[in-house]
Design an enzyme around this catalytic site. Structure first.
Site, PDB file in Angstrom:
ATOM      1  N   LYS A 276     -30.516  30.936  12.315  1.00 37.77           N
ATOM      2  CA  LYS A 276     -29.380  31.193  13.191  1.00 37.77           C
ATOM      3  C   LYS A 276     -28.939  29.854  13.788  1.00 37.77           C
ATOM      4  CE  LYS A 276     -27.972  34.924  16.195  1.00 37.77           C
ATOM      5  NZ  LYS A 276     -28.252  36.183  16.852  1.00 37.77           N
ATOM      6  N   GLU A 361     -30.466  52.693  20.177  1.00 37.18           N
ATOM      7  CA  GLU A 361     -29.979  53.370  21.384  1.00 37.18           C
ATOM      8  C   GLU A 361     -30.485  54.809  21.474  1.00 37.18           C
ATOM      9  OE1 GLU A 361     -28.080  51.505  19.380  1.00 37.18           O
ATOM     10  OE2 GLU A 361     -27.435  49.860  20.680  1.00 37.18           O
ATOM     11  N   ARG A 389     -23.975  55.993  20.785  1.00 36.74           N
ATOM     12  CA  ARG A 389     -25.006  56.220  19.759  1.00 36.74           C
ATOM     13  C   ARG A 389     -26.083  57.207  20.233  1.00 36.74           C
ATOM     14  NH1 ARG A 389     -25.926  52.114  15.582  1.00 36.74           N
ATOM     15  NH2 ARG A 389     -23.923  52.222  14.562  1.00 36.74           N
TER      16      ARG A 389
HETATM   17  C1  LIG Z   1     -25.298  49.760  17.898  1.00 37.26           C
HETATM   18  C2  LIG Z   1     -25.278  48.356  18.423  1.00 37.26           C
HETATM   19  N1  LIG Z   1     -26.147  47.991  19.393  1.00 37.26           N
HETATM   20  C3  LIG Z   1     -26.141  46.737  19.866  1.00 37.26           C
HETATM   21  C4  LIG Z   1     -25.262  45.828  19.381  1.00 37.26           C
HETATM   22  C5  LIG Z   1     -25.205  44.438  19.980  1.00 37.26           C
HETATM   23  N2  LIG Z   1     -25.604  43.426  18.992  1.00 37.26           N
HETATM   24  C6  LIG Z   1     -24.707  42.740  18.300  1.00 37.26           C
HETATM   25  S1  LIG Z   1     -25.369  41.628  17.268  1.00 37.26           S
HETATM   26  C7  LIG Z   1     -26.915  42.084  17.732  1.00 37.26           C
HETATM   27  C8  LIG Z   1     -28.092  41.407  17.106  1.00 37.26           C
HETATM   28  C9  LIG Z   1     -28.033  41.561  15.632  1.00 37.26           C
HETATM   29  O1  LIG Z   1     -29.102  40.885  15.049  1.00 37.26           O
HETATM   30  P1  LIG Z   1     -29.085  40.655  13.515  1.00 37.26           P
HETATM   31  O2  LIG Z   1     -28.643  41.874  12.816  1.00 37.26           O
HETATM   32  O3  LIG Z   1     -30.394  40.111  13.137  1.00 37.26           O
HETATM   33  O4  LIG Z   1     -27.939  39.587  13.287  1.00 37.26           O
HETATM   34  P2  LIG Z   1     -27.926  38.044  13.744  1.00 37.26           P
HETATM   35  O5  LIG Z   1     -27.226  38.014  15.057  1.00 37.26           O
HETATM   36  O6  LIG Z   1     -29.320  37.572  13.794  1.00 37.26           O
HETATM   37  O7  LIG Z   1     -27.121  37.354  12.708  1.00 37.26           O
HETATM   38  C10 LIG Z   1     -26.883  43.065  18.709  1.00 37.26           C
HETATM   39  C11 LIG Z   1     -28.053  43.653  19.368  1.00 37.26           C
HETATM   40  C12 LIG Z   1     -24.355  46.248  18.406  1.00 37.26           C
HETATM   41  N3  LIG Z   1     -23.414  45.446  17.921  1.00 37.26           N
HETATM   42  N4  LIG Z   1     -24.393  47.496  17.935  1.00 37.26           N
END
Ligand SMILES: Cc1ncc(C[n+]2csc(CCOP(=O)(O)OP(=O)(O)O)c2C)c(N)n1
Ligand SMILES: CC(=O)[C@@H](O)[C@H](O)COP(=O)(O)O
Ligand SMILES: [Mg+2]
Length: 622
Positions: A276, A361, A389
Site C-alpha cells: 500500500k 458490519e 449492511r
Molecule cells: C461495507 C464497507 N465497510 C467499510 C468500508 C470502508 N472501507 C473502505 S476501504 C476499506 C479497507 C479495504 O481494505 P482492502 O480491501 O484490503 O483494500 P486496500 O485499502 O488495502 O487497498 C474499508 C474498511 C467500505 N467501503 N465498505
C-alpha cells in the site's frame, strides 16, 4: 509522460511492447501522485495497484472482458488508462468524475462499487451470465485482503467454487492492510500462506512466471518439500485453482501469469502481494495517513492541520473514553473503521475492550447483541451507510430482543466527496420503523455528547446520528449528563410558521426563522417523537415545516405527519429533506444548498408555500 499521454484507451496500452510497461508504470504512478495531491482522494491503495491495473488491461480484452474492482477506491489508475486522465483534476468534485467505478461513467466500469466485498458476487454473476448467453468473455474480481474479511466475499466463493464451466478469475490484492492494520484469523492465514507457498506459482502455471529471486526461493522450497504432501489452500478447498502468491508490482510476473490464467477454465484464484502506498515513501511508511488524504504538497507530505472546530467524530471518541473510564461494562466495536470512527485513543487506553471485527458490519451488530445478552454495554461505532449492511441483524438480533446496544452513527447525511454510495441518508427512515429503537439526531457537538450518554443509559437499542466533519463550534461539556427521553426543545418563538428541525438542520432553520419570524423547535428525537410539542405547535401555527438531513420519504417529517394524523389534526405540513434521488459527490454544504437545505433554501420553500397554502389541507412535498 510520453507513454501515458498516448494511452486514451486500453487498446492503446495493448499496442505497447512488454518492455514499455515498466516505464509506463513509472509515469502513471508519478501522474497519480501529482493528481491526487491536488484533489485529495484515496492515495495509498491506488499507488499499490498501478502494475496490476496495467497488467490486467494489457492481458484482458477490456471492456469486453469484465473487471470488477472491490470497494473501487483503488481504481484511479484504471480511470487514467480508460480515457479519464484529463478529468482526474475533477475527481470527487461536483460534476466531476467519481472516486469509485460507475457504470454511467465509462463502459470500462463494469460494476459500481464503494461498499466493499461485492466484487466476487458480481463477477460470478457476470461469468455465469456469459456462459448462459454463450458469450466468451472473462470476468475478473479484484479484491483486497481487507475486503476479503467480509462474509459476502465468502458467500460468493462458496457459490463460485462449484461452477467449472465458466471464466471467473478472483485476484486477491494482498497488501496486508485494511484502512488500518488488518485483523482476524484470515489475515494470519494469508501471512502463513505467503511465507510457505512461493513455489505454488511455479507448480501450477509454469516456472517462467516467477522472477529470479522468487524462482530461486521456489526451487529451494520445492527441494525442501519433496516427498511432503502440501496441504491445499483454503481457496483450493473452496474449488478454486489457487496460484500465488506473486509479486504484484512485478510486471514480468503479472503479465505471464495472467496470460496463463486466461487460458484456464473454471474458478481461478490469483494471490498477488502488493505494498500500500508503493513508490511514494511517505505513503509506504504511513499508509493509514495516506489512505484518503485531502490536498497536500507531495514534496512535503501531509502537515498536521491547524486546530479548528472539533469534529463530531472527535466528540464521539472523547465521549467513548470518558464513558469507558466511568463504566467497566462498556465495550467499543468497529467494523474496520478505527480511524474514521475516532477510536484510536480508545484502543490505546482500553485495548481489552476494543474490538475491530474487520469489514463485517452484520457480524459487528450480532456480536454486540451477544455481548449485551451477557450484561456488557456495547457501543457499535458505525457509519450510517455501512449500518445498511447490518439491517436484519439490527432488527432480528438486537431490537427484537430489546438488547442494550448503543449505535454511534457517524457520517449521517451527505458526506461530500465520496458521494451517493457513502451518503447516510436513510437511517432515520430505516431506524424509526423498528420497534424498541430510540433514534436521536444531534444538532451540535455538545448535544451529540449528551445524546450519546442518553443512548448509553437507555436500557435498549438506541442510535445517535451525527454528520461527517466539524460541528457548529459549540463548547462541549465534560460530564456524562443525559437529556430527557423523547423531549424536544423550543428554540425560538415566532408567528404563523413553526419549523421542526431535526439534527444538523437546526442551525439553518434558526437562520431562516430570523427572516421569516418563525418558531423553531429542536426536535432532538426522531423516536420517540415529542408528540406533545408537535401538537402544541400545530395548535398555535398555520404551517408546520419539518426539516431533516435525511430522505424525506419515511423520515422524521413522516413521523410528524403520522403524529398529526393519529391525533386527528388536519393542517398544512411541509416536509423538507433529501429528495427521492441519489445525490452525487461534491462539496457537502453546496450539495445541501442544492437540495434546499440551507437557510436560504428553507426560507425560500416556506415563503413559496405560504404564498400558495390552502388552510386546512394536509400537504407534503414528498
Ligand atoms: C461495507 C464497507 N465497510 C467499510 C468500508 C470502508 N472501507 C473502505 S476501504 C476499506 C479497507 C479495504 O481494505 P482492502 O480491501 O484490503 O483494500 P486496500 O485499502 O488495502 O487497498 C474499508 C474498511 C467500505 N467501503 N465498505
Ligand atoms: C473507500 C471507503 O469506504 C473509505 O475509505 C471512505 O472513503 C472513508 O470515508 P471518510 O473519509 O469519511 O472516513
Ligand atoms: Mg488491503
Amino acid at each position: 509522460m510520453d507513454l501515458l499521454k498516448k494511452i486514451d484507451a486500453p487498446s492503446d496500452l495493448r499496442r505497447l511492447s512488454r518492455s514499455q510497461l515498466k516505464p509506463l508504470a513509472d509515469e502513471l504512478r508519478a501522474f497519480l501522485l501529482d493528481s491526487v495531491s491536488q484533489t485529495g482522494g484515496h492515495l495509498s491503495s491506488n499507488l499499490g495497484t498501478v502494475e496490476l491495473t496495467i497488467a490486467l488491461h494489457y492481458v484482458f480484452n477490456t471492456p469486453d472482458d469484465r473487471i470488477v474492482w472491490d470497494v473501487g477506491h483503488q481504481t484511479y489508475p484504471h480511470k487514467i488508462l480508460t480515457g479519464r486522465r484529463d478529468r482526474m483534476d475533477t475527481l470527487r468534485q461536483r460534476d466531476g468524475i467519481s472516486g469509485f467505478p460507475r457504470r454511467d461513467e465509462s463502459p470500462f466500469d463494469t460494476f459500481g462499487t464503494a461498499h466493499s466485498s461485492t466484487s466476487i458476487s458480481a463477477a460470478l454473476g457476470m461469468a455465469l451470465a456469459a456462459r448462459t448467453l454463450g458469450e466468451n468473455r472473462h470476468a475478473v474480481a479484484v479484491i483486497g485482503d481487507g475486503a476479503m474479511t467480509a462474509g459476502m466475499a465468502f458467500e460468493a466463493l462458496n457459490n463460485a467454487g462449484v461452477h467449472e464451466d465458466m471464466n471467473l478469475l478472483v485476484i486477491l490484492n494482498d497488501n496486508d492492510m485494511s484502512i488500518s492494520p488488518p485483523v482476524g484469523a484470515l489475515n494470519r492465514y494469508l501471512a502463513r500462506l505467503m511465507s510457505g507457498r512461493f513455489y505454488a506459482a511455479a507448480r501450477n502455471v509454469g516456472k517462467s512466471v516467477l522472477p529470479g529471486p522468487m524462482l530461486e526461493l521456489a526451487k529451494r522450497l520445492e527441494e525442501h518439500a519433496k516427498g511432503m504432501v502440501l496441504p491445499a489452500t483454503m481457496f483450493e478447498e473452496f474449488g478454486f485453482n489457487y496460484i500465488g502468491p506473486i509479486d504484484g508490482h512485478d510486471l514480468d510476473s503479472l503479465v505471464p501469469t495472467l496470460q496463463n490464467l486466461k487460458q484456464l477454465k473454471g474458478p481461478q484464484f490469483l494471490h498477488v502481494v502488493t505494498k500500500k502506498g508503493q513508490g511514494y515513501k511517505l505513503a509506504e511508511a504511513d499508509p493509514v495517513l495516506y489512505h484518503g488524504p485531502g490536498k497536500f504538497n507531495p514534496a512535503e507530505g501531509i502537515k498536521p492541520s491547524a486546530p479548528g472546530k472539533k469534529t463530531y467524530t472527535q466528540v464521539f471518541g472523547q465521549w467513548l473514553c470518558d464513558m469507558a473510564q466511568n463504566d467497566k461494562r462498556l465495550v467499543g466495536i468497529t467494523p474496520a473503521m478505527r480511524e474514521g470512527s475516532g477510536m484510536v485513543e480508545f484502543e490505546q487506553r482500553f485495548p481489552d475492550r476494543y474490538y475491530d471485527v474487520g469489514i463485517a458490519e452484520q457480524h459487528a451488530v450480532t456480536f454486540a447483541a451477544g455481548m449485551a445478552c451477557e450484561g456488557l454495554k456495547p457501543v457499535v461505532a458505525i457509519y450510517s451507510t455501512f449500518l445498511q449492511r447490518g439491517y436484519d441483524q439490527l432488527i432480528h438480533d438486537v431490537a427484537l430482543q430489546n438488547l442494550d446496544v448503543t449505535f454511534a452513527l457517524d457520517r449521517a447525511g451527505l458526506v461530500g466527496a465520496d458521494g451517493a454510495t457513502h451518503a447516510g441518508n436513510y437511517d432515520m427512515a430505516f431506524l424509526r420503523c423498528i420497534p424498541n429503537m430510540v433514534v436521536m439526531a444531534a444538532s451540535d457537538e455538545n448535544e451529540c455528547r449528551q445524546m450519546l450518554s442518553t443512548a448509553y443509559q437507555y436500557p435498549g437499542p438506541a442510535a445517535v446520528r451525527y454528520p461527517r466533519g466539524a460541528g457548529v463550534g459549540a463548547a462541549v461539556g465534560t460530564d456524562l449528563d443525559t437529556i430527557p427521553m423523547g423531549k424536544g426543545e423550543l428554540r425560538r418563538s415566532g408567528k404563523r410558521v413553526a419549523i421542526l428541525a431535526f439534527g444538523t438542520m437546526l442551525a439553518p432553520a434558526l437562520k431562516a426563522a430570523e427572516e421569516l419570524n418563525a418558531t423553531v423547535a429542536n426536535m432532538r428525537f426522531v423516536k420517540p417523537l415529542d408528540t406533545g410539542l408537535v401538537l402544541e405547535l400545530a395548535a398555535s401555527h398555520d404551517l408546520l415545516v419539518t426539516v431533516e438531513e435525511g430522505c424525506i420519504m419515511g423520515g422524521a417529517g413522516s413521523a410528524v405527519a403520522e403524529a398529526l394524523a393519529a391525533a386527528g389534526v388536519v393542517m398544512p405540513l411541509m416536509q423538507l429533506g433529501l429528495p427521492d434521488r441519489f445525490v452525487d459527490h461534491g462539496d457537502a454544504p453546496q450539495l445541501l444548498a442544492s437540495c434546499g437545505l440551507d437557510a436560504a433554501g428553507i426560507a425560500a420553500s416556506v415563503r413559496q408555500r405560504l404564498g400558495k397554502t390552502e388552510p386546512r389541507l394536509v400537504v407534503s412535498n414528498v
